[in-house]
Design an enzyme around this catalytic site. Structure first.
Site, PDB file in Angstrom:
ATOM      1  N   ASP A  36       0.863  -1.172   0.000  1.00 56.31           N
ATOM      2  CA  ASP A  36       0.000   0.000   0.000  1.00 56.31           C
ATOM      3  C   ASP A  36       0.905   1.229   0.000  1.00 56.31           C
ATOM      4  OD1 ASP A  36      -2.094  -1.762   0.351  1.00 56.31           O
ATOM      5  OD2 ASP A  36      -2.812  -0.883   2.225  1.00 56.31           O
TER       6      ASP A  36
ATOM      7  N   SER B  81       8.264   4.516   5.749  1.00 57.55           N
ATOM      8  CA  SER B  81       9.267   3.708   5.057  1.00 57.55           C
ATOM      9  C   SER B  81       8.942   3.699   3.574  1.00 57.55           C
ATOM     10  CB  SER B  81       9.291   2.285   5.629  1.00 57.55           C
ATOM     11  OG  SER B  81       7.980   1.803   5.837  1.00 57.55           O
TER      12      SER B  81
ATOM     13  N   HIS C  11       4.915  -7.231  -0.178  1.00 56.00           N
ATOM     14  CA  HIS C  11       4.615  -8.476  -0.867  1.00 56.00           C
ATOM     15  C   HIS C  11       5.341  -8.548  -2.212  1.00 56.00           C
ATOM     16  CE1 HIS C  11       1.073  -9.385   1.831  1.00 56.00           C
ATOM     17  NE2 HIS C  11       1.295  -8.098   2.093  1.00 56.00           N
TER      18      HIS C  11
END
Length: 308
Positions: free
Chosen positions: A123, A266, A179
């Site tokens: 995301d 991050s 991911h």
């Protein structure tokens, strides 16, 4: 190319793929960020304390204490998070850091497309550059990527210097697991130690080099459709811990978890070899306009070059 942030003190805007609108970012700790990166005294404090590893460890310790649980409910309410997406009830988290690195329920992030499609691995707010060597003026005029410094490997820099690069910025309000963007077999994760400065545009518009000065992890993903894809995780302020949960050498499917960040903002990067991927049109369009594209993990990043 226009800037992602306007003049000092102005809001950060991004284009939300899911709503089709330009929206204003709710910046966690905005006053502190602007003071720290837009004032001389603040920059001195950042250099002296906040980007040091010991500061991140101390703050991480605070966020792992049981007393930090009191922050969770107000945080969810203030930033409008969808608690129904969480794999666990908000009251079940042992600490704020436990909540921060939460997992999501099955189906909360559908994985789009087939084997010819790559997806965003996290995301976040994304920028996409079809040719990394032409990525000028990322946040302000004159800024360019230094791929050699970023990868700390001259041979990889030679191969990927004109590759396709996607920068994904995760805010503290985002889901912080990352991911795999496509099917493949990952090699071992290589740690490159560095500082822990903010990767928010408030900081990056002053010094893009923070992306290749910060602590980061590089993994090579061998794929059948996209060649060798470089996956990078970049730590930032208060993110001293990047945890990889995958098994090197074991095949993975698109959307499988690679790892997670502990508390803080991050970023991740996905870098393809030249000519391997055609980025999604809205990603390229918004990047050219100097604006980040918000999109969820599992939505389309691009397709194999030559495919529509």
């Amino acid at each position: 190319m226009a800037t992602s942030t306007s003049a000092s003190g102005q809001p950060i805007e991004f284009f939300n793929r899911h709503t089709g609108r330009v929206e204003t970012e709710q910046v966690y700790g905005e006053w502190w960020l602007r003071w720290g990166y837009e004032t001389r005294l603040g920059r001195l404090a950042i250099w002296t304390f906040a980007q040091r590893a010991w500061f991140g460890k101390w703050y991480g310790w605070r966020m792992r204490r049981p007393v930090s649980r009191a922050r969770i409910a107000p945080f969810i309410q203030h930033y409008g998070l969808e608690a129904a997406e969480f794999a666990r009830a908000p009251e079940s988290f042992a600490s704020f850091d436990d909540f921060f690195s939460r997992t999501l329920r099955p189906g909360a992030r559908p994985i789009e497309g087939g084997a010819d499609t790559a997806v965003f691995g996290a995301d976040g707010r994304h920028l996409g550059f079809p040719d990394a060597s032409q990525a000028e003026g990322v946040f302000v005029k004159g800024q360019q990527w230094d791929i050699a410094a970023l990868l700390d490997d001259s041979e990889l820099a030679r191969i990927y210097g004109r590759g396709t690069l996607v920068l994904s910025r995760l805010c503290p309000v985002d889901y912080h697991r990352f991911h795999f963007p496509c099917d493949g077999t990952p090699g071992p994760a290589r740690l490159i130690n560095g500082t822990l400065a903010s990767v928010n545009p408030i900081a990056l518009r002053r010094r893009l080099e923070r992306l290749w000065e910060n602590k980061r992890v590089v993994t090579i993903l061998e794929t059948a459709k996209f060649g060798k894809v470089l996956l990078l995780e970049i730590g930032a302020t208060n993110v001293g811990s990047i945890t990889e949960t995958f098994a090197p050498g074991k095949a993975v499917a698109k959307g499988d978890e690679k790892g997670f960040f502990s508390f803080g903002g991050s970023a991740t990067m996905t870098i393809f070899e030249p000519g391997r991927v055609k980025l999604a049109e809205d990603l390229v369009e918004q990047t050219k306009a100097g604006r980040e594209l918000y999109a969820s993990m599992g939505t389309v990043l691009g397709k194999v070059e030559g495919r529509r």
